[in-house]
Design a protein around this motif. Structure first.
Motif, PDB file in Angstrom:
ATOM      1  N   UNK A   1      14.900  22.038  79.581  1.00 14.54           N
ATOM      2  CA  UNK A   1      13.608  21.385  79.711  1.00 14.54           C
ATOM      3  C   UNK A   1      13.759  19.874  79.572  1.00 14.54           C
ATOM      4  N   UNK A   2      14.578  19.437  78.627  1.00 16.43           N
ATOM      5  CA  UNK A   2      14.813  18.000  78.459  1.00 16.43           C
ATOM      6  C   UNK A   2      15.587  17.416  79.629  1.00 16.43           C
ATOM      7  N   UNK A   3      16.391  18.226  80.299  1.00 14.08           N
ATOM      8  CA  UNK A   3      17.142  17.721  81.442  1.00 14.08           C
ATOM      9  C   UNK A   3      16.203  17.261  82.550  1.00 14.08           C
ATOM     10  N   UNK A   4      15.011  17.835  82.592  1.00 14.65           N
ATOM     11  CA  UNK A   4      14.012  17.414  83.583  1.00 14.65           C
ATOM     12  C   UNK A   4      13.199  16.215  83.103  1.00 14.65           C
ATOM     13  N   UNK A   5      13.384  15.825  81.837  1.00 16.55           N
ATOM     14  CA  UNK A   5      12.712  14.647  81.288  1.00 16.55           C
ATOM     15  C   UNK A   5      13.619  13.452  81.543  1.00 16.55           C
ATOM     16  N   UNK A   6      13.452  12.799  82.667  1.00 13.82           N
ATOM     17  CA  UNK A   6      14.452  11.867  83.172  1.00 13.82           C
ATOM     18  C   UNK A   6      14.605  10.586  82.381  1.00 13.82           C
ATOM     19  N   UNK A   7      13.681  10.283  81.476  1.00 12.14           N
ATOM     20  CA  UNK A   7      13.764   9.009  80.759  1.00 12.14           C
ATOM     21  C   UNK A   7      14.295   9.170  79.337  1.00 12.14           C
ATOM     22  N   UNK A   8      14.945  10.309  79.032  1.00  9.24           N
ATOM     23  CA  UNK A   8      15.467  10.522  77.692  1.00  9.24           C
ATOM     24  C   UNK A   8      16.886  11.066  77.760  1.00  9.24           C
ATOM     25  N   UNK A   9      17.689  10.696  76.762  1.00 10.44           N
ATOM     26  CA  UNK A   9      19.020  11.279  76.591  1.00 10.44           C
ATOM     27  C   UNK A   9      19.002  12.150  75.347  1.00 10.44           C
ATOM     28  N   UNK A  10      19.573  13.350  75.466  1.00 14.02           N
ATOM     29  CA  UNK A  10      19.528  14.334  74.380  1.00 14.02           C
ATOM     30  C   UNK A  10      20.909  14.956  74.209  1.00 14.02           C
ATOM     31  N   UNK A  11      21.314  15.162  72.962  1.00 10.70           N
ATOM     32  CA  UNK A  11      22.557  15.872  72.659  1.00 10.70           C
ATOM     33  C   UNK A  11      22.231  17.092  71.808  1.00 10.70           C
ATOM     34  N   UNK A  12      22.815  18.240  72.154  1.00  5.41           N
ATOM     35  CA  UNK A  12      22.617  19.501  71.435  1.00  5.41           C
ATOM     36  C   UNK A  12      23.954  19.949  70.855  1.00  5.41           C
ATOM     37  N   UNK A  13      24.032  20.077  69.540  1.00  5.07           N
ATOM     38  CA  UNK A  13      25.272  20.437  68.866  1.00  5.07           C
ATOM     39  C   UNK A  13      25.127  21.779  68.164  1.00  5.07           C
ATOM     40  N   UNK A  14      26.070  22.672  68.399  1.00  7.16           N
ATOM     41  CA  UNK A  14      26.064  23.972  67.750  1.00  7.16           C
ATOM     42  C   UNK A  14      26.809  23.861  66.424  1.00  7.16           C
ATOM     43  N   UNK A  15      26.056  23.813  65.327  1.00  8.30           N
ATOM     44  CA  UNK A  15      26.657  23.751  63.997  1.00  8.30           C
ATOM     45  C   UNK A  15      26.438  25.039  63.222  1.00  8.30           C
ATOM     46  N   UNK A  16      26.158  26.128  63.941  1.00  2.00           N
ATOM     47  CA  UNK A  16      26.194  27.464  63.326  1.00  2.00           C
ATOM     48  C   UNK A  16      27.653  27.899  63.369  1.00  2.00           C
ATOM     49  N   UNK A  17      28.431  27.378  62.444  1.00  2.00           N
ATOM     50  CA  UNK A  17      29.890  27.465  62.532  1.00  2.00           C
ATOM     51  C   UNK A  17      30.445  28.819  62.120  1.00  2.00           C
TER      52      UNK A  17
ATOM     53  N   UNK B   1      25.090  18.130  80.977  1.00  2.00           N
ATOM     54  CA  UNK B   1      24.171  18.807  81.895  1.00  2.00           C
ATOM     55  C   UNK B   1      23.350  17.743  82.607  1.00  2.00           C
ATOM     56  N   UNK B   2      23.485  17.652  83.928  1.00  2.00           N
ATOM     57  CA  UNK B   2      22.822  16.578  84.646  1.00  2.00           C
ATOM     58  C   UNK B   2      23.388  15.244  84.229  1.00  2.00           C
ATOM     59  N   UNK B   3      22.523  14.291  83.992  1.00  6.19           N
ATOM     60  CA  UNK B   3      22.967  12.951  83.612  1.00  6.19           C
ATOM     61  C   UNK B   3      22.670  12.608  82.161  1.00  6.19           C
ATOM     62  N   UNK B   4      21.773  13.372  81.503  1.00  5.37           N
ATOM     63  CA  UNK B   4      21.271  12.900  80.212  1.00  5.37           C
ATOM     64  C   UNK B   4      21.209  13.955  79.117  1.00  5.37           C
ATOM     65  N   UNK B   5      21.824  15.112  79.287  1.00  9.42           N
ATOM     66  CA  UNK B   5      21.859  16.132  78.233  1.00  9.42           C
ATOM     67  C   UNK B   5      23.315  16.472  77.939  1.00  9.42           C
ATOM     68  N   UNK B   6      23.705  16.348  76.677  1.00 11.46           N
ATOM     69  CA  UNK B   6      25.066  16.659  76.270  1.00 11.46           C
ATOM     70  C   UNK B   6      25.108  17.844  75.336  1.00 11.46           C
ATOM     71  N   UNK B   7      26.215  18.589  75.381  1.00 16.58           N
ATOM     72  CA  UNK B   7      26.402  19.756  74.520  1.00 16.58           C
ATOM     73  C   UNK B   7      27.702  19.624  73.728  1.00 16.58           C
ATOM     74  N   UNK B   8      27.654  20.065  72.478  1.00 10.48           N
ATOM     75  CA  UNK B   8      28.848  20.248  71.669  1.00 10.48           C
ATOM     76  C   UNK B   8      28.892  21.697  71.240  1.00 10.48           C
ATOM     77  N   UNK B   9      29.815  22.469  71.809  1.00 11.73           N
ATOM     78  CA  UNK B   9      29.861  23.921  71.613  1.00 11.73           C
ATOM     79  C   UNK B   9      31.071  24.313  70.774  1.00 11.73           C
ATOM     80  N   UNK B  10      31.288  25.615  70.621  1.00 10.43           N
ATOM     81  CA  UNK B  10      32.389  26.134  69.816  1.00 10.43           C
ATOM     82  C   UNK B  10      33.154  27.202  70.589  1.00 10.43           C
ATOM     83  N   UNK B  11      34.441  27.298  70.309  1.00  7.71           N
ATOM     84  CA  UNK B  11      35.244  28.374  70.891  1.00  7.71           C
ATOM     85  C   UNK B  11      35.556  29.474  69.892  1.00  7.71           C
TER      86      UNK B  11
END
Length: 270
Positions: free
Chosen positions: A109-125, A159-169
């Motif tokens: 949803x935020x990826x369609x919000x073109x005037x914002x940059x968002x980062x999502x981090x998975x810290x459910x470690x 994701x796109x130009x303005x959404x970043x993810x930090x995931x886990x393996x």
């Protein structure tokens, strides 16, 4: 319970100091790299729409199914701007409430919000799941980022130009100690300096699962509590709200998996 109470006391004592530290560390990205270049250097997100539909990421495309997440996005933006909140935790009283699925949908949803940059981090470690919901196979984990062994530039997905993810393996050892460490705070400050996100979301473990989230909530500005309709009792919601309020601001409570829709839903929309 005694360990949780100790974590609460320690977190309250460190919260104000941590907030001041984040303010002092705020700075623009390195002079030799522009903000646009920093984001462009992140590996692109591998989009698998069929797999996303299977994992109930319905906001990958705009439409009726995405509308509730778009509404939630708008409310989060408003609350964040009014209160000047930037770091937002996503928590739930118990497992199975859908907090990770909610965050995944919010990201699109935020990826369609073109005037914002968002980062999502998975810290459910202990039990990371965001990478599964997003159908991604990262080479590293957020534990390596927080420990300083790997740079986010080598790990993050875009994701796109303005959404970043930090995931886990995979799960991480000693997550509580890691989330409380100075190294973790420094790593998060470094990500904010380099990528300057308008908002950073943190997927944390359920409140009843461990003291991991208690260890980390002192580092955020607010939290959104995800409750499961017809499953999470009012007493558990009240308990979760009190527990979170000890450590940070409660932005709001989201009722997920609700089978009831009001007559106003979708009014003049679809």
């Amino acid at each position: 319970m005694e360990r949780i109470q100790e974590a609460l006391a320690k977190a309250r004592a460190q919260r104000q100091q941590g907030s001041a530290t984040r303010t002092q560390h705020a700075a623009p990205p390195p002079a030799n790299q522009s903000l646009e270049e920093a984001w462009a250097s992140l590996a692109p997100f591998r989009l698998n729409r069929a797999e996303l539909r299977r994992t109930r990421v319905v906001a990958a495309e705009s439409g009726r199914d995405a509308a509730p997440y778009d509404l939630l996005r708008t409310k989060i933006i408003h609350q964040s701007q009014v209160n000047e909140w930037k770091r937002i935790a996503i928590v739930s009283p118990d497992s199975g409430a859908g907090k990770t699925t909610t965050l995944a949908n919010l990201a699109f949803s935020f990826e369609r919000q073109r005037d914002m940059r968002v980062i999502c981090l998975d810290l459910d470690l202990r039990r990371p799941a965001l990478q599964k919901i997003l159908a991604q196979k990262p080479d590293h984990s957020m534990a390596e980022i927080l420990e300083g062994h790997v740079r986010f530039a080598e790990h993050g997905l875009r994701l796109g130009e303005r959404v970043g993810f930090g995931l886990n393996n995979g799960p991480a050892p000693n997550p509580s100690e890691l989330l409380l460490s100075h190294a973790a705070r420094d790593a998060l400050d470094g990500i904010e300096r380099e990528y300057a996100p308008d908002l950073t979301f943190f997927d944390l473990s359920p409140l009843n699962a461990s003291d991991d989230n208690i260890a980390f909530l002192q580092n955020v500005d607010c939290a959104v509590i995800i409750a499961e309709a017809e499953s999470t009792s009012m007493s558990r919601i009240d308990q979760a709200e009190r527990q979170v309020a000890e450590l940070t601001n409660v932005m709001g409570i989201v009722l997920n998996k609700s089978r009831y829709a009001s007559e106003a839903e979708g009014y003049d929309y679809y």
